[in-house]
Design a protein around this motif. Structure first.
Motif, PDB file in Angstrom:
ATOM      1  N   ALA A   1      -6.568  15.863  -1.149  1.00  0.00           N
ATOM      2  CA  ALA A   1      -6.927  15.085   0.041  1.00  0.00           C
ATOM      3  C   ALA A   1      -6.171  13.768   0.076  1.00  0.00           C
ATOM      4  CB  ALA A   1      -8.434  14.828   0.059  1.00  0.00           C
ATOM      5  N   GLU A   2      -5.980  13.166  -1.089  1.00  0.00           N
ATOM      6  CA  GLU A   2      -5.248  11.896  -1.122  1.00  0.00           C
ATOM      7  C   GLU A   2      -3.776  12.092  -0.755  1.00  0.00           C
ATOM      8  OE1 GLU A   2      -7.522   9.159  -4.402  1.00  0.00           O
ATOM      9  OE2 GLU A   2      -6.755  11.087  -5.101  1.00  0.00           O
TER      10      GLU A   2
ATOM     11  N   MET B   1       1.244  20.348  -1.453  1.00  0.00           N
ATOM     12  CA  MET B   1       0.451  19.119  -1.582  1.00  0.00           C
ATOM     13  C   MET B   1      -0.554  19.250  -2.713  1.00  0.00           C
ATOM     14  SD  MET B   1      -0.190  17.557   2.179  1.00  0.00           S
ATOM     15  CE  MET B   1      -0.101  19.005   3.209  1.00  0.00           C
ATOM     16  N   ALA B   2      -1.153  20.429  -2.832  1.00  0.00           N
ATOM     17  CA  ALA B   2      -2.110  20.650  -3.920  1.00  0.00           C
ATOM     18  C   ALA B   2      -1.402  20.524  -5.273  1.00  0.00           C
ATOM     19  CB  ALA B   2      -2.746  22.024  -3.774  1.00  0.00           C
ATOM     20  N   GLU B   3      -0.187  21.028  -5.332  1.00  0.00           N
ATOM     21  CA  GLU B   3       0.529  20.972  -6.611  1.00  0.00           C
ATOM     22  C   GLU B   3       1.028  19.558  -6.931  1.00  0.00           C
ATOM     23  OE1 GLU B   3       3.373  24.197  -6.967  1.00  0.00           O
ATOM     24  OE2 GLU B   3       1.919  25.589  -6.078  1.00  0.00           O
ATOM     25  N   ILE B   4       1.416  18.834  -5.882  1.00  0.00           N
ATOM     26  CA  ILE B   4       1.792  17.424  -6.108  1.00  0.00           C
ATOM     27  C   ILE B   4       0.578  16.676  -6.649  1.00  0.00           C
ATOM     28  CG2 ILE B   4       2.370  15.231  -4.969  1.00  0.00           C
ATOM     29  CD1 ILE B   4       4.080  16.805  -2.979  1.00  0.00           C
ATOM     30  N   ALA B   5      -0.576  16.935  -6.027  1.00  0.00           N
ATOM     31  CA  ALA B   5      -1.797  16.251  -6.444  1.00  0.00           C
ATOM     32  C   ALA B   5      -2.060  16.484  -7.928  1.00  0.00           C
ATOM     33  CB  ALA B   5      -2.983  16.736  -5.612  1.00  0.00           C
TER      34      ALA B   5
ATOM     35  N   GLU C   1       0.839  -1.205   0.000  1.00  0.00           N
ATOM     36  CA  GLU C   1       0.000   0.000   0.000  1.00  0.00           C
ATOM     37  C   GLU C   1       0.876   1.257   0.000  1.00  0.00           C
ATOM     38  OE1 GLU C   1      -3.713   0.565   0.531  1.00  0.00           O
ATOM     39  OE2 GLU C   1      -3.536  -1.253  -0.654  1.00  0.00           O
ATOM     40  N   SER C   2       1.913   1.215   0.818  1.00  0.00           N
ATOM     41  CA  SER C   2       2.810   2.364   0.909  1.00  0.00           C
ATOM     42  C   SER C   2       3.507   2.607  -0.435  1.00  0.00           C
ATOM     43  CB  SER C   2       3.837   2.117   2.014  1.00  0.00           C
ATOM     44  OG  SER C   2       4.733   3.187   2.093  1.00  0.00           O
ATOM     45  N   LEU C   3       3.927   1.525  -1.066  1.00  0.00           N
ATOM     46  CA  LEU C   3       4.556   1.627  -2.385  1.00  0.00           C
ATOM     47  C   LEU C   3       3.609   2.273  -3.399  1.00  0.00           C
ATOM     48  CD1 LEU C   3       6.958   0.703  -4.267  1.00  0.00           C
ATOM     49  CD2 LEU C   3       5.659  -1.385  -4.649  1.00  0.00           C
ATOM     50  N   GLU C   4       2.336   1.984  -3.251  1.00  0.00           N
ATOM     51  CA  GLU C   4       1.350   2.553  -4.181  1.00  0.00           C
ATOM     52  C   GLU C   4       1.038   4.018  -3.884  1.00  0.00           C
ATOM     53  OE1 GLU C   4      -2.111   0.069  -4.245  1.00  0.00           O
ATOM     54  OE2 GLU C   4      -1.076  -1.594  -5.224  1.00  0.00           O
ATOM     55  N   GLY C   5       1.650   4.553  -2.827  1.00  0.00           N
ATOM     56  CA  GLY C   5       1.473   5.971  -2.535  1.00  0.00           C
ATOM     57  C   GLY C   5       0.400   6.254  -1.508  1.00  0.00           C
ATOM     58  N   LYS C   6      -0.025   5.195  -0.820  1.00  0.00           N
ATOM     59  CA  LYS C   6      -1.094   5.373   0.164  1.00  0.00           C
ATOM     60  C   LYS C   6      -0.550   5.235   1.577  1.00  0.00           C
ATOM     61  CE  LYS C   6      -3.906   2.919  -3.146  1.00  0.00           C
ATOM     62  NZ  LYS C   6      -4.325   1.529  -3.340  1.00  0.00           N
TER      63      LYS C   6
ATOM     64  N   THR D   1      -1.970  10.528   2.764  1.00  0.00           N
ATOM     65  CA  THR D   1      -0.711   9.792   2.816  1.00  0.00           C
ATOM     66  C   THR D   1       0.304  10.538   3.682  1.00  0.00           C
ATOM     67  OG1 THR D   1      -1.124   8.870   0.645  1.00  0.00           O
ATOM     68  CG2 THR D   1       1.155   8.853   1.405  1.00  0.00           C
ATOM     69  N   MET D   2       0.452  11.829   3.430  1.00  0.00           N
ATOM     70  CA  MET D   2       1.443  12.628   4.152  1.00  0.00           C
ATOM     71  C   MET D   2       1.254  12.493   5.664  1.00  0.00           C
ATOM     72  SD  MET D   2       2.092  15.597   5.936  1.00  0.00           S
ATOM     73  CE  MET D   2       0.501  16.395   5.837  1.00  0.00           C
TER      74      MET D   2
END
Ligand SMILES: Cc1cc2nc3c(=O)[nH]c(=O)nc-3n(C[C@H](O)[C@H](O)[C@H](O)COP(=O)(O)O)c2cc1C
Ligand code: SF4
Ligand code: FES
Lengths: 469, 184
Positions: free
Chosen positions: B64-65, B52-56, A180-185, B69-70
């Motif tokens: 939000a995604e 984060m908005a720009e990475i998205a 999951e972490s590898l997938e960016g989550k 993660t962050m």
């Protein structure tokens, strides 16, 4: 028995062993060249299966068998190398990556050839900054020399290895948390099945193997399955890197045949217990595996024997020694604090349980314990984890096992501590104190108390003095 | 009536290029979240909301995604970090040799709590679970890759002094500071 010849660490003392020329001069990449030319992937799987190599990442699952779980008709396979090494007291993967990175790369190459994976992600914990730099260089060297890239050694087999850095989460060592972490989550472990071999990273068949597991592979192909099985104990074959730390004179990583006893490790390799003291207890394979008492030091540290002591397993073979001045309350407080910090928060029994364990141990340590706490701790520890079937991953079992073992083996000490350490002020948790002071974001700091048994009233009175919730 | 203020993007083109360079490695762009966050934090010493908005946008996912993660990983910080970040281990092998006390000592020296940054902005001190440096327990690590241990209070003071001088580019693979009593 012939003297044991270290293989995984055989280059450690050689100057510049982390460079390609030195590794090749020591016979490196010979196994890969020969295998890619002469053997089929299935033959490699077969050999590894015959060697009965078991995964070194903690669970001890047979590697060759894991590789055969991949669907026969798959179009694509991914390999993930688990280098998240975060189990407290474990540093053997770090040694392998920093001191002999090409041995690992050759192992990855052979593992990928066997499973027909043409992309490998090496998930490396961020804190291994040196290992990252060394591996980055070694991968570049290997690619430039044709050990990686397209059509490796003219076999038609392609492979790229990418380093993927973690970000300080223990749970990303769990194989599906890693994926999951590898997938960016966020690193939330997945419910299994499906197992990664069927549906893993990016929904493709995926093999997850530990660093040390893969480092064994070139040697198995070089020297044969029979050689591998001539080392170790029944069902636990081959060499193993053990780490020893804590209250010993020398904190080291040593390669030995699987099945050495804790006593041998401490006395012969760790230079004995420090300060001339006696050993009181030993953590056998990272804190998740539980606790061995001094009476159990002659237990073989392999995949089988260790379970007779009630410990969870061999784990990472990371041995931590505690001397006779160590309080088991401190030990258990430390492990509970760790798991509360590292639970990913996904399953209720684990999220709530680890937090409650940690709060309770903090309260007991600070002088607010009740004998009943021990019963509740023991009861909860029995019901939390994949063993009783209440959580998604094994972190919860790792959190429960130190409690099970410590209370089963040292209960009188806990009771004694609770009876002799009663401080009414400690009934308020440090967090409640912080909130009362108007600083709710204060980190929870444990206040040290020194209490003498004689100064305390009998326990029932002390309990009465603690205000209720 | 609304007033709109337009601000330019905060991720520079070279930084964006570095992030895009990760795309070919993975079957999905979302997998570049961690590498992108690492690059951003390395550059800004924190992860600003705007970044984060720009990475998205770059990864074709939602802010939000990225934030989800962050925030899961203890490593990323929205408050600016000091020039050098020092982790002090408090897990079992270090704790048995005084790790908790060393962490407290370092915090007192800097006048901050764990996770805090010294007033001069030079050092952020953090608690850590096992750093994998247990052969040097009690151990510490700084984010430039230098390792320290086994430590005691005087050598911890020297770690802080050294950290105050800023990060180095080429950390050696062995500890740069250890307690006098443990030197051979
Ligand atoms: C909480 C938790 C943490 C884990 N951490 C690691 C780790 O840091 N490194 C590792 O190789 N395996 C770790 N594992 C085991 C992996 O899930 C997996 O079994 C292993 O990587 C498989 O590789 P192997 O078969 O080569 O041992 C962990 C498991 C759990 C439940
Ligand atoms: S058992 Fe704990 S760490 Fe594992 S998935 Fe559940 S909450 Fe997360
Ligand atoms: S326990 Fe501190 S570095 Fe491992």
């Amino acid at each position: 028995m012939p003297a044991f010849e270290p293989v995984l660490t055989r280059n450690f003392a050689i100057p510049d062993a982390h460079t390609l020329p030195v590794y090749e001069a020591r016979g490196g990449y010979q196994a890969a060249r020969r295998v890619l030319k002469d053997l089929s992937p299935d033959a490699v799987v077969q050999l590894v299966k015959e060697s009965e190599l078991r995964g070194r990442g903690g669970a001890g699952f047979p590697t060759g068998m894991k590789w055969t779980f991949l669907p026969k008709d798959r179009k694509e396979t991914l390999m993930c190398i688990n280098a998240d090494e975060s189990e407290p007291a474990t540093f053997n993967n770090r040694q392998l990556m920093e001191r002999d990175p090409h041995q690992l790369i050759e192992g990855i190459l052979l593992g990928c050839f066997a499973t027909r994976a043409s992309v490998a992600y090496l998930y490396l914990r961020f804190e291994y900054i040196n290992a990252f730099r060394i591996l980055e260089r070694a991968i570049d060297e290997a690619r430039a020399a044709g050990h990686l890239g397209k059509n490796i050694h003219g076999s038609g087999f392609d492979l790229e290895i990418y380093l993927h850095r973690g970000a300080g989460a223990y749970i990303c060592g769990e194989e599906t948390g890693l994926i999951e972490s590898l997938e960016g989550k966020r690193g939330w472990p997945r419910i299994k099945p499906p197992f990664p071999a069927i549906e893993g990273a990016f929904r493709k068949p995926t093999v997850v193997n530990n660093v040390e597991t893969l480092c064994c592979v070139p040697h198995i192909l070089d020297r044969g399955a029979a050689w591998f099985k001539s080392i170790g104990t029944p069902k636990s074959y081959g060499p193993k890197l053990y780490t020893i730390s804590g209250h010993v004179n020398r904190q080291v990583c040593v390669e030995l045949p699987l099945g050495v006893t804790a006593r041998e490790l401490i006395d012969e390799h760790g230079g004995g217990c420090w300060k001339g003291r006696q050993v009181k207890a030993v953590v056998p394979g990272g804190i998740s595996m539980g606790l061995m008492s001094a009476a159990e030091l002659d237990t073989k540290l392999d995949f089988e024997d260790i379970r007779k002591t009630g410990c969870l397993g061999l784990g990472t073979a990371a041995v931590t020694v505690m001397d006779d001045h160590t309080s088991m309350v401190d030990y258990l407080h430390n492990t509970c604090r760790f798991f509360a910090h590292e639970s990913c928060g996904q399953c209720t029994p684990c999220r709530e349980g680890t937090t409650w364990f940690s709060k309770t141990m903090t309260r007991i340590k600070a002088g607010g314990g009740r004998i009943e706490d021990l019963d509740i701790l023991r009861h909860l520890a029995q019901n939390m984890g994949i063993t009783p079937g209440t959580t998604i991953c094994g972190l919860a079992d790792g959190a429960a096992w130190p409690i099970r073992n410590a209370l089963d083996k040292f209960r009188p000490e806990f009771e004694d501590y609770i009876r002799t350490h009663q401080n009414p002020a400690a009934a308020v948790t440090p967090l409640q104190q912080a909130v009362a002071r108007g600083k709710p974001t204060d980190p929870v700091v444990l206040h040290q108390i020194q209490l003498k048994a004689a100064a305390l009233a009998a326990r029932p009175a002390a309990v009465a003095a603690i205000p209720g919730p | 009536m609304t007033t709109t203020t337009t601000t330019g993007p905060i991720l520079s083109e070279p930084l964006r290029e570095k992030i895009r360079a990760f795309f070919p490695r993975y079957p999905s762009k979302r997998a570049v979240t961690l590498p992108a966050l690492h690059l951003v934090q390395e550059h800004f010493r924190c992860v600003p909301n705007q970044a984060m908005a720009e990475i998205a946008e770059l990864l074709e996912i939602t802010p939000a995604e990225v934030h989800d993660t962050m925030s899961f990983y203890g490593f990323f910080s929205q408050a600016p970090l000091g020039d050098v970040r020092v982790w002090v281990c408090r897990s079992i092998s270090c704790a048995l040799r005084g790790g908790d006390e060393l962490l407290r000592h370092a915090c007192q020296r800097l006048g901050v709590e764990p996770g805090g940054t010294s007033a001069d902005g030079k050092i952020t001190i953090e608690l850590a679970e096992c750093l994998g440096l247990c052969d040097y327990a009690p151990a510490a690590l700084s984010d430039d890759g230098r390792i320290y241990g086994p430590l005691d209070e005087p050598s911890m003071d020297r770690v802080l002094e050294l950290a105050r001088q800023g990060p180095v580019a080429d950390p050696p693979p062995t500890p740069v500071i250890a307690a006098e009593s443990t030197r051979h």
